[in-house]
Motif scaffolding. Structure first.
Motif, mmCIF file in Angstrom:
data_model
loop_
_atom_site.group_PDB
_atom_site.id
_atom_site.type_symbol
_atom_site.label_atom_id
_atom_site.label_comp_id
_atom_site.label_asym_id
_atom_site.label_seq_id
_atom_site.Cartn_x
_atom_site.Cartn_y
_atom_site.Cartn_z
ATOM 1 N N LEU A 37 47.994 1.275 19.545
ATOM 2 C CA LEU A 37 47.845 -0.181 19.426
ATOM 3 C C LEU A 37 47.047 -0.599 18.193
ATOM 4 O O LEU A 37 47.348 -1.602 17.566
ATOM 5 N N PHE A 38 46.012 0.180 17.893
ATOM 6 C CA PHE A 38 45.130 -0.257 16.793
ATOM 7 C C PHE A 38 45.184 0.665 15.572
ATOM 8 O O PHE A 38 44.431 0.482 14.623
ATOM 9 N N ASN A 39 46.081 1.649 15.663
ATOM 10 C CA ASN A 39 46.246 2.584 14.549
ATOM 11 C C ASN A 39 44.908 3.216 14.132
ATOM 12 O O ASN A 39 44.622 3.396 12.951
ATOM 13 N N TYR A 40 44.080 3.487 15.129
ATOM 14 C CA TYR A 40 42.760 4.047 14.839
ATOM 15 C C TYR A 40 42.487 5.198 15.813
ATOM 16 O O TYR A 40 42.539 5.015 17.039
ATOM 17 N N SER A 41 42.268 6.379 15.261
ATOM 18 C CA SER A 41 42.009 7.535 16.126
ATOM 19 C C SER A 41 40.518 7.598 16.460
ATOM 20 O O SER A 41 39.674 7.563 15.565
ATOM 21 N N LEU A 42 40.224 7.660 17.741
ATOM 22 C CA LEU A 42 38.823 7.670 18.167
ATOM 23 C C LEU A 42 38.161 8.991 17.775
ATOM 24 O O LEU A 42 38.747 10.058 17.988
ATOM 25 N N PRO A 43 36.969 8.908 17.204
ATOM 26 C CA PRO A 43 36.296 10.159 16.851
ATOM 27 C C PRO A 43 35.894 10.907 18.127
ATOM 28 O O PRO A 43 35.680 10.281 19.159
ATOM 29 N N TYR A 44 35.777 12.187 18.038
ATOM 30 C CA TYR A 44 35.283 13.073 19.108
ATOM 31 C C TYR A 44 36.253 13.306 20.276
ATOM 32 O O TYR A 44 36.022 14.180 21.085
ATOM 33 N N SER A 114 23.919 28.550 18.084
ATOM 34 C CA SER A 114 24.408 27.237 17.638
ATOM 35 C C SER A 114 23.249 26.261 17.540
ATOM 36 O O SER A 114 23.180 25.439 16.617
ATOM 37 N N PHE A 115 22.332 26.355 18.505
ATOM 38 C CA PHE A 115 21.179 25.454 18.529
ATOM 39 C C PHE A 115 20.234 25.770 17.366
ATOM 40 O O PHE A 115 19.807 24.893 16.610
ATOM 41 N N LYS A 116 19.974 27.089 17.243
ATOM 42 C CA LYS A 116 18.993 27.516 16.232
ATOM 43 C C LYS A 116 19.500 27.249 14.813
ATOM 44 O O LYS A 116 18.752 26.817 13.944
ATOM 45 N N MET A 117 20.774 27.495 14.615
ATOM 46 C CA MET A 117 21.320 27.357 13.253
ATOM 47 C C MET A 117 21.926 25.975 13.018
ATOM 48 O O MET A 117 22.565 25.744 11.992
ATOM 49 N N ASN A 118 21.793 25.102 14.030
ATOM 50 C CA ASN A 118 22.290 23.737 13.911
ATOM 51 C C ASN A 118 23.770 23.707 13.514
ATOM 52 O O ASN A 118 24.159 23.035 12.556
ATOM 53 N N ARG A 119 24.584 24.430 14.310
ATOM 54 C CA ARG A 119 26.015 24.512 13.992
ATOM 55 C C ARG A 119 26.750 23.244 14.412
ATOM 56 O O ARG A 119 26.483 22.692 15.479
ATOM 57 N N TYR A 120 27.712 22.874 13.575
ATOM 58 C CA TYR A 120 28.543 21.709 13.889
ATOM 59 C C TYR A 120 30.005 22.136 13.960
ATOM 60 O O TYR A 120 30.397 23.149 13.396
ATOM 61 N N SER A 121 30.816 21.312 14.651
ATOM 62 C CA SER A 121 32.239 21.647 14.796
ATOM 63 C C SER A 121 32.984 21.324 13.503
ATOM 64 O O SER A 121 32.520 20.503 12.704
ATOM 65 N N PHE A 122 34.177 21.930 13.355
ATOM 66 C CA PHE A 122 34.994 21.674 12.156
ATOM 67 C C PHE A 122 35.975 20.534 12.431
ATOM 68 O O PHE A 122 37.184 20.746 12.449
ATOM 69 N N TYR A 123 35.479 19.385 12.728
ATOM 70 C CA TYR A 123 36.362 18.236 12.970
ATOM 71 C C TYR A 123 35.992 17.130 11.993
ATOM 72 O O TYR A 123 34.886 17.131 11.434
ATOM 73 N N PRO A 124 36.900 16.160 11.809
ATOM 74 C CA PRO A 124 36.578 15.081 10.859
ATOM 75 C C PRO A 124 35.245 14.397 11.190
ATOM 76 O O PRO A 124 34.527 13.980 10.291
ATOM 77 N N SER A 125 34.944 14.278 12.496
ATOM 78 C CA SER A 125 33.620 13.729 12.833
ATOM 79 C C SER A 125 32.837 14.834 13.537
ATOM 80 O O SER A 125 32.876 14.934 14.754
ATOM 81 N N PRO A 126 32.194 15.675 12.763
ATOM 82 C CA PRO A 126 31.575 16.866 13.360
ATOM 83 C C PRO A 126 30.433 16.519 14.311
ATOM 84 O O PRO A 126 29.680 15.581 14.070
ATOM 85 N N SER A 127 30.365 17.287 15.407
ATOM 86 C CA SER A 127 29.272 17.064 16.368
ATOM 87 C C SER A 127 28.613 18.418 16.647
ATOM 88 O O SER A 127 29.238 19.465 16.456
#
Lengths: 187, 436
Positions: A37-44, A114-127
């Protein structure tokens, strides 16, 4: 304590797993509506839908175990006497516990890293990766706890049966002799 | 260690654990973790990362949702309504109409859910008492219900095809399309068998058919009540092939549509939702735990190049691929008799899939064939799940009667499998047409 845990663990597994399924449906529906509907992909959304799979599976596995839903091929074992069968099932569960404990330790160390090294995911909006990993690890921990409860139950059944046999010179079963024994204790 | 020793050790460890009643997830997981450790102790340190990577998959997320959708249909009573909508027309059109209804409803239910067991239970609850009342032969009545239930895992959306796709990196859309023609052929084959049996022995459906023939008006009014099937089928499958949604998104659409339809009918209570969620959690956890353990197993087999070496060895034997395939078919038929079919598929796939592909067979075709082989296991003792469901619903039916009723449908299924082996195009035609 044991009784409370027996009631609580599967229930928690069911509630978290069930909430996971509902959250998954809602997340994806929101994404479809937003994209179409809004042509917008929700992050995460894509990312968290994926993370919900191990959450549903590991938390739900505790409930499935309590309900006897984890399939086994028991056509051979059912030919054995009840006592032998209990020992075999107990051995199988101990084996399962070893496997799950190993995975739990490694999954937890992945979470810690992951916690210690502050790892993030490989996605456009990394978390950050550690929160979903921690949640899945706790689910696996719950699965292990339920397995330990099953092992304790099975061991108690074996012990009860052995004690009952020990009291009888002819080695009869607890069920067969329970009435007579109760009379002896009373006297 | 040479290849044959490794394979013998691996297979014997699995056989001992599985047939001594160790839950399949633990049996597979222990063998996988042990093999990884023996192959390279450093590799076992990666078990946590392998678990996380293996389980976080967008394709896999379709499974809990399709399972949930099936349970919502079942628990809300919508599936019962579908049955009641279809059977008057079958009664009107064909002798032994209720038997045909069991098959057609099985196919319709399959087209919107994907769970064989829910399908079998639904049809069994409604159809068995009705068929009993009309004096149908117990054996063929039970057999037709069990057979109708098997269609659930073949006709898309199929959970077994999603698991196959996730494990082998095949397109779920193509797999679903591959299941369409075999699903239609199998439905027709079951109905042909029923028609043939009734023609040979009309006493099987004695004295009820003409007397209770419903009018056309009743038929169409009832049929109109099955609109949820059309909506769900169009919503789920239509959204995939029109490009609106991926298979995972279509599962969410299916859940939402089922929710709205059930709520619209006033069937959706808190209790229904709770039961549907509990059922879906049990099934999802069971299936995906085995998937996870098998995935770890697959990593070991790839790391130690077991499948590659085995494929090379089998190719060097210069046996006909057809003979190899026949051996695999026999292997799965026997395995399906001894354990849950989906579990059998998941645990053996890392080993058999690369071999089948290296022999030159089409992966999509193999996925559909394997799903049909799993279906056989639902009908055969000693662990035919559909037979157990029927016995649970009708404890007064001797197990032998159920088996006798299901066996002809099992043979029909084997005939269709033979047809697919002879004409692989029946599976591959639609996927190639849509995905050139």
């Amino acid at each position: 304590m044991l009784r409370a845990l027996r009631m609580l663990v599967p229930k928690v597994g069911l509630y978290v797993g069930g909430a996971g399924v509902l959250a998954m449906v809602l997340l994806i529906l929101a994404e479809i509506v937003s994209t179409k509907l809004f042509n917008y992909s929700l992050p995460y959304v894509l990312e968290y839908t994926e993370y919900l799979v191990p959450v549903i599976v590991f938390w739900g596995a505790a409930y499935a175990l309590a309900e006897g839903a984890h399939v086994r091929a028991d056509i051979l074992v059912h030919r054995f006497p009840v006592n032998v069968r209990r020992w075999i099932f107990l051995a199988g569960y101990v084996l399962g516990l070893t496997f799950l404990a190993l995975i739990f330790a490694h999954l937890f160390s992945v979470t810690w890293l992951s916690f210690k090294m502050n790892r993030y995911s490989f996605y456009p909006s990394p978390s950050p990766l550690w929160p979903p990993q921690l949640f899945a690890s706790i689910g696996l921990g719950l699965f292990i706890l339920q397995l330990i409860l099953e092992i304790i139950d099975m061991a108690l059944e074996i012990l009860r049966d052995r004690r009952a046999k020990g009291r009888r010179p002819d080695g009869g079963t607890a069920e067969a002799d329970s009435g007579q024994r109760r009379q002896e204790w009373i006297s | 260690m040479d290849l044959l020793t490794v394979i013998s050790l691996y297979v014997s460890a699995l056989i001992v654990l599985i047939f001594f009643g160790v839950p399949i997830v633990f049996a597979l997981g222990t063998v996988a973790a042990g093999s990884l450790y023996l192959a390279n102790p450093a590799l076992s340190l990666a078990l946590g990362q392998l678990t996380w990577d293996g389980m976080t998959s967008f394709i896999l997320s379709a499974i809990p949702m399709f399972v949930f959708m099936g349970y919502m249909l079942f628990e809300s009573g919508l599936s019962k309504r579908i049955y009641e909508g279809i059977h008057p027309l079958m009664d009107r059109l064909l002798p032994g109409g209720l038997l045909h209804s069991n098959i057609v409803v099985g196919a319709a239910f399959a087209a919107c859910s994907g769970s064989s067991l829910a399908s079998c239970a639904t049809i069994g609850v409604v159809a068995l008492p009705e068929m009993e009342k009309r004096g149908y032969d117990r054996s063929i009545a039970a057999g037709s219900v069990a057979a109708g239930g098997t269609l659930g895992i073949l006709i898309p959306p199929s959970i077994s095809l999603i698991v196959f796709g996730a494990m082998t990196d095949q397109s779920i859309g193509q797999l679903f399309l591959g299941g369409v023609i075999p699903g239609i052929i199998l439905t027709a084959a079951y109905m042909l068998y029923i028609a043939f049996r009734i023609r040979l022995s009309p006493a099987l459906v004695s004295g009820n058919v003409m007397a209770e023939r419903p009018s056309w008006g009743v038929c169409f009014r009832s049929l109109a009540r099955t609109w949820p099937v059309v909506i769900l089928f169009v919503g789920v499958m239509g959204s995939i092939y029109s490009g609106i949604a991926t298979p995972t998104e279509s599962a969410a659409i299916g859940c939402a549509l089922t929710f709205v339809i059930a709520a619209g009918h006033g069937f959706l209570t808190r209790d229904v939702m709770a039961r549907a969620l509990a059922g879906s959690i049990k099934t999802t956890a069971m299936v995906l735990c085995i998937y996870w353990a098998a995935k770890l197993m697959g990593i070991y087999l790839t790391y130690d190049q077991i499948t590659a070496r085995l494929s090379a060895m089998l190719l060097a034997l210069d046996l006909s691929p057809f003979i190899m395939l026949l051996t695999l078919v026999l292997f799965y038929l026997v395995l399906g008799m001894l354990m849950d079919g989906l579990a059998a598929m998941v645990m053996t796939l890392p080993l058999t899939f690369p071999i089948v592909v290296s022999l030159g067979f089409d992966p999509i075709w193999y996925g559909v064939l394997l799903t049909m082989l799993i279906e056989c296991g639902l009908l055969t003792p000693p662990v035919g799940m559909n037979l157990f469901i029927l016995q649970g619903l009708r404890p007064e039916y001797p197990f032998g009667v159920l088996v006798r009723g299901a066996l002809p449908f099992f043979y029909t299924l084997l005939l269709v499998i033979a047809l697919l082996i002879a004409f692989p195009g029946l599976v591959t035609y639609l996927p190639r047409l849509v995905y050139p």
